[in-house]
Design a protein around this motif. Structure first.
Motif, mmCIF file in Angstrom:
data_model
loop_
_atom_site.group_PDB
_atom_site.id
_atom_site.type_symbol
_atom_site.label_atom_id
_atom_site.label_comp_id
_atom_site.label_asym_id
_atom_site.label_seq_id
_atom_site.Cartn_x
_atom_site.Cartn_y
_atom_site.Cartn_z
ATOM 1 N N ALA A 96 0.810 -1.222 0.000
ATOM 2 C CA ALA A 96 0.000 0.000 0.000
ATOM 3 C C ALA A 96 0.840 1.267 0.000
ATOM 4 C CB ALA A 96 -0.939 -0.001 1.209
ATOM 5 N N GLY A 97 1.977 1.230 0.630
ATOM 6 C CA GLY A 97 2.820 2.425 0.689
ATOM 7 C C GLY A 97 3.288 2.861 -0.686
ATOM 8 N N LEU A 98 3.756 1.910 -1.498
ATOM 9 C CA LEU A 98 4.248 2.249 -2.829
ATOM 10 C C LEU A 98 3.102 2.676 -3.751
ATOM 11 C CD1 LEU A 98 6.798 2.434 -4.525
ATOM 12 C CD2 LEU A 98 6.473 0.047 -5.201
ATOM 13 N N VAL A 99 1.941 2.036 -3.592
ATOM 14 C CA VAL A 99 0.773 2.427 -4.389
ATOM 15 C C VAL A 99 0.388 3.873 -4.081
ATOM 16 C CG1 VAL A 99 -1.685 2.023 -4.780
ATOM 17 C CG2 VAL A 99 -0.117 0.083 -4.620
ATOM 18 N N ALA A 100 0.334 4.227 -2.803
ATOM 19 C CA ALA A 100 -0.034 5.589 -2.414
ATOM 20 C C ALA A 100 1.004 6.596 -2.897
ATOM 21 C CB ALA A 100 -0.188 5.677 -0.898
ATOM 22 N N GLU A 101 2.264 6.228 -2.802
ATOM 23 C CA GLU A 101 3.332 7.138 -3.244
ATOM 24 C C GLU A 101 3.215 7.444 -4.731
ATOM 25 O OE1 GLU A 101 6.932 8.056 -5.331
ATOM 26 O OE2 GLU A 101 6.083 6.041 -5.301
ATOM 27 N N ALA A 102 3.016 6.415 -5.548
ATOM 28 C CA ALA A 102 2.909 6.622 -6.996
ATOM 29 C C ALA A 102 1.657 7.420 -7.349
ATOM 30 C CB ALA A 102 2.895 5.271 -7.708
ATOM 31 N N THR A 103 0.560 7.154 -6.629
ATOM 32 C CA THR A 103 -0.687 7.870 -6.904
ATOM 33 C C THR A 103 -0.573 9.344 -6.558
ATOM 34 O OG1 THR A 103 -1.959 5.850 -6.457
ATOM 35 C CG2 THR A 103 -3.161 7.937 -6.423
ATOM 36 N N LEU A 104 -0.009 9.647 -5.389
ATOM 37 C CA LEU A 104 0.161 11.042 -4.997
ATOM 38 C C LEU A 104 1.085 11.789 -5.958
ATOM 39 C CD1 LEU A 104 0.521 10.634 -1.128
ATOM 40 C CD2 LEU A 104 -1.326 11.817 -2.327
ATOM 41 N N THR A 105 2.131 11.103 -6.397
ATOM 42 C CA THR A 105 3.058 11.733 -7.331
ATOM 43 C C THR A 105 2.374 12.048 -8.658
ATOM 44 O OG1 THR A 105 4.898 10.522 -6.347
ATOM 45 C CG2 THR A 105 5.263 11.467 -8.520
ATOM 46 N N LEU A 106 1.625 11.085 -9.174
ATOM 47 C CA LEU A 106 0.973 11.261 -10.464
ATOM 48 C C LEU A 106 -0.090 12.355 -10.416
ATOM 49 C CD1 LEU A 106 0.567 10.289 -13.385
ATOM 50 C CD2 LEU A 106 -1.062 8.614 -12.496
ATOM 51 N N VAL A 107 -1.013 12.246 -9.470
ATOM 52 C CA VAL A 107 -2.114 13.211 -9.390
ATOM 53 C C VAL A 107 -1.595 14.593 -9.008
ATOM 54 C CG1 VAL A 107 -4.283 13.781 -8.229
ATOM 55 C CG2 VAL A 107 -3.791 11.408 -8.859
ATOM 56 N N GLY A 108 -0.779 14.646 -7.952
ATOM 57 C CA GLY A 108 -0.249 15.931 -7.516
ATOM 58 C C GLY A 108 0.626 16.585 -8.563
ATOM 59 N N GLY A 109 1.467 15.785 -9.233
ATOM 60 C CA GLY A 109 2.361 16.342 -10.241
ATOM 61 C C GLY A 109 1.621 16.908 -11.438
ATOM 62 N N LEU A 110 0.608 16.195 -11.910
ATOM 63 C CA LEU A 110 -0.148 16.679 -13.060
ATOM 64 C C LEU A 110 -0.953 17.939 -12.715
ATOM 65 C CD1 LEU A 110 -1.382 13.345 -14.677
ATOM 66 C CD2 LEU A 110 0.505 14.816 -15.413
ATOM 67 N N LEU A 111 -1.538 17.979 -11.518
ATOM 68 C CA LEU A 111 -2.263 19.182 -11.097
ATOM 69 C C LEU A 111 -1.316 20.362 -10.931
ATOM 70 C CD1 LEU A 111 -4.801 17.712 -8.501
ATOM 71 C CD2 LEU A 111 -5.300 18.600 -10.790
ATOM 72 N N PHE A 112 -0.136 20.097 -10.408
ATOM 73 C CA PHE A 112 0.868 21.153 -10.262
ATOM 74 C C PHE A 112 1.264 21.697 -11.633
ATOM 75 C CE2 PHE A 112 5.184 22.757 -9.772
ATOM 76 C CZ PHE A 112 5.108 23.483 -8.590
ATOM 77 N N ALA A 113 1.509 20.809 -12.581
ATOM 78 C CA ALA A 113 1.895 21.236 -13.922
ATOM 79 C C ALA A 113 0.771 21.997 -14.617
ATOM 80 C CB ALA A 113 2.299 20.027 -14.760
ATOM 81 N N ALA A 114 -0.482 21.661 -14.269
ATOM 82 C CA ALA A 114 -1.625 22.319 -14.906
ATOM 83 C C ALA A 114 -1.780 23.771 -14.473
ATOM 84 C CB ALA A 114 -2.904 21.547 -14.606
ATOM 85 N N SER A 115 -1.173 24.133 -13.344
ATOM 86 C CA SER A 115 -1.260 25.513 -12.859
ATOM 87 C C SER A 115 -0.220 26.363 -13.582
ATOM 88 C CB SER A 115 -1.023 25.551 -11.338
ATOM 89 O OG SER A 115 -1.089 26.869 -10.851
ATOM 90 N N ARG A 116 -0.565 26.816 -14.777
ATOM 91 C CA ARG A 116 0.403 27.518 -15.622
ATOM 92 C C ARG A 116 0.598 28.973 -15.217
ATOM 93 N NH1 ARG A 116 -0.611 25.557 -21.869
ATOM 94 N NH2 ARG A 116 -0.803 23.318 -21.468
ATOM 95 N N ARG A 117 -0.414 29.566 -14.599
ATOM 96 C CA ARG A 117 -0.342 31.005 -14.328
ATOM 97 C C ARG A 117 0.804 31.350 -13.387
ATOM 98 N NH1 ARG A 117 -2.855 34.583 -10.751
ATOM 99 N NH2 ARG A 117 -3.955 32.869 -9.712
ATOM 100 N N THR A 118 1.137 30.440 -12.467
ATOM 101 C CA THR A 118 2.196 30.728 -11.499
ATOM 102 C C THR A 118 3.542 30.144 -11.908
ATOM 103 O OG1 THR A 118 1.527 28.763 -10.246
ATOM 104 C CG2 THR A 118 0.588 30.874 -9.571
ATOM 105 N N GLN A 119 3.612 29.518 -13.071
ATOM 106 C CA GLN A 119 4.877 28.918 -13.501
ATOM 107 C C GLN A 119 5.876 30.000 -13.884
ATOM 108 O OE1 GLN A 119 4.893 25.349 -16.001
ATOM 109 N NE2 GLN A 119 6.204 26.430 -17.437
ATOM 110 N N PRO A 120 7.121 29.883 -13.432
ATOM 111 C CA PRO A 120 8.136 30.891 -13.776
ATOM 112 C C PRO A 120 8.383 30.938 -15.274
ATOM 113 C CG PRO A 120 8.888 29.479 -11.984
ATOM 114 C CD PRO A 120 7.654 28.846 -12.535
ATOM 115 N N PRO A 121 8.683 32.113 -15.798
ATOM 116 C CA PRO A 121 9.024 32.200 -17.229
ATOM 117 C C PRO A 121 10.364 31.541 -17.508
ATOM 118 C CG PRO A 121 9.404 34.301 -16.143
ATOM 119 C CD PRO A 121 8.717 33.425 -15.133
#
Length: 428
Positions: free
Chosen positions: A187-212
């Protein structure tokens, strides 16, 4: 004769650092803070999740520590490259393929472990699993620099990020331990991969605050590496010692609680260590220090070495809990101050500079997990606690010998880059 009384000048109110509450009300902050926190969890969860999973499938802490070490080493070696690519091409361009590849590699590693694949196969897949861990912490710091620019909140943001890093290093292992012991070792590795995938994609989707992206800098040629600064190399050694504390504590606490037939206490003991770490980190981030960072680092590291040196002698749960609390309190000031110093030393390429320190923690954690696992398998119960002591003492000797290099060195720093390509300067 009447006396003349000279009125005292009015006392000026003391300047105060803007608080965390004001910082968190920065427009757009939550769009990258929440997904960024989720995507940071591999730094805290990956090593221990692998240790608990592989130990369950192989019965050996040595094998488990070796797989975790390969993953951590790959993460540490790939982190600076990821930082340089991010400085040059932008966060989204690096982050999206990274999180997708990490989720796929972690899933394959999980299947191989559960199917009792040979150790060499686990090693082979552990390499891409670690190499694709996203460098979210430096990316968040860079976004703060864009959102705040010359605001007085910039120093508060830097302190807040140092505390958040602390939370990642202590909450992640707690979550991994709880999932692996209460649900299933996978369960630990499953949760780690899921958090990375979902969190990373949502983070990347926030373009307005991305540095130039500084396209001009990329076209001018190769940027000087942050590792050319002598003080950065010294801090890398210091953070390797901190990683030894995390890795050695994780494996040794798991082995200790299993040896006394109370594996459920592993989460409790690590939670006590985590509590000391988090509370100390909050205090360090909130205090407006008058002592120079170099002196704070040396003092804090000496205290950490003293506390870690007593771990191996603990022969009871209560004593180990007390020592773990003290070690946790001593770890946070070292990390917070280290990020302060690297911000003072490096004028440009700060994303890369921060990834060197984060990578050093990962590398030290991986190496310590490997050695501690071997000690637990081959020596006496509790021998793994020697690893944090040895790692921190060696790093302390290096710090003392090279303390003259822990000063800002503008002449040796890489060329300054435009705001947004690096990170704000952390201050403790």
């Amino acid at each position: 004769m009447a006396s003349t009384v000279t009125p005292r000048p009015a006392r000026r109110p003391e300047a105060r650092r803007p608080g965390y509450g004001q910082l968190l009300r920065t427009p757009g902050a939550w769009t990258f803070l929440l997904p960024g926190f989720a995507a940071r969890q591999p730094f805290g969860m990956l090593t221990l999740s692998l240790v608990l999973l592989v130990q369950h499938t192989t019965g050996s802490y040595g094998a488990a520590g070796a797989v975790a070490a390969v993953t951590g080493t790959s993460m540490a070696l790939a982190a600076p490259l990821a930082g340089r690519l991010t400085d040059r091409y932008g966060q989204r361009a690096v982050l999206v393929p990274s999180v997708l590849a990490h989720a796929a590699a972690a899933a394959l590693l999980l299947v191989l472990a559960l199917s009792h694949a040979p150790l060499w196969a686990l090693f082979a897949v552990a390499v891409p699993t670690g190499a694709t861990v996203p460098q979210i912490g430096p990316m968040v710091r860079a976004r703060w620099s864009v959102a705040l620019r010359d605001s007085p909140l910039a120093s508060t943001a830097a302190a807040f990020e140092s505390v958040t890093d602390e939370f990642t290093f202590v909450i992640g292992p707690l979550l991994a331990t709880a999932l692996c012991t209460a649900v299933t070792p996978a369960a630990g590795l499953v949760a780690e991969a899921t958090l990375t995938l979902v969190g990373g994609l949502l983070f990347a989707a926030s373009r307005r605050t991305q540095p130039p992206v500084d396209r001009a800098a990329g076209s001018r040629g190769r940027r000087a590496s942050a590792l050319r600064v002598p003080g950065v190399r010294v801090l890398v050694v210091a953070f390797l010692g901190v990683g030894c504390v995390f890795g050695g504590m994780q494996v040794s606490l798991a082995a200790f609680t299993e040896a006394i037939d109370r594996p459920g206490l592993n989460g409790v003991l690590y939670g006590i260590f985590a509590a000391g770490n988090m509370l100390s980190g909050l205090a360090c981030g909130a205090i407006a220090w008058r002592v120079a960072p170099r002196h704070r680092l040396l003092t804090g590291y000496a205290a950490l070495a003293l506390a870690a040196s007593a771990l191996w002698a603990a022969d009871s749960v209560l004593l180990l809990a007390a020592l773990g609390l003290v070690v946790g309190v001593c770890v946070a000031p070292v990390i917070v101050t280290g990020f302060t110093l690297v911000g003072d030393m490096v004028l440009g390429a700060r994303t890369e500079a921060f990834t060197w320190l984060s990578g050093a923690v990962a590398l030290g954690q991986a190496a310590a997990a490997t050695v501690a696992g071997q000690f637990e398998d081959r020596l006496w119960d509790g021998a793994g606690f020697l690893v944090p002591m040895i790692g921190v003492l060696l790093a302390l000797v290096t710090l003392l010998a090279a303390r003259s290099r822990l000063h800002p060195s503008p002449d040796l720093s890489p060329r300054p880059s435009p705001v947004g390509t690096g990170s704000v300067r952390p201050v403790a």
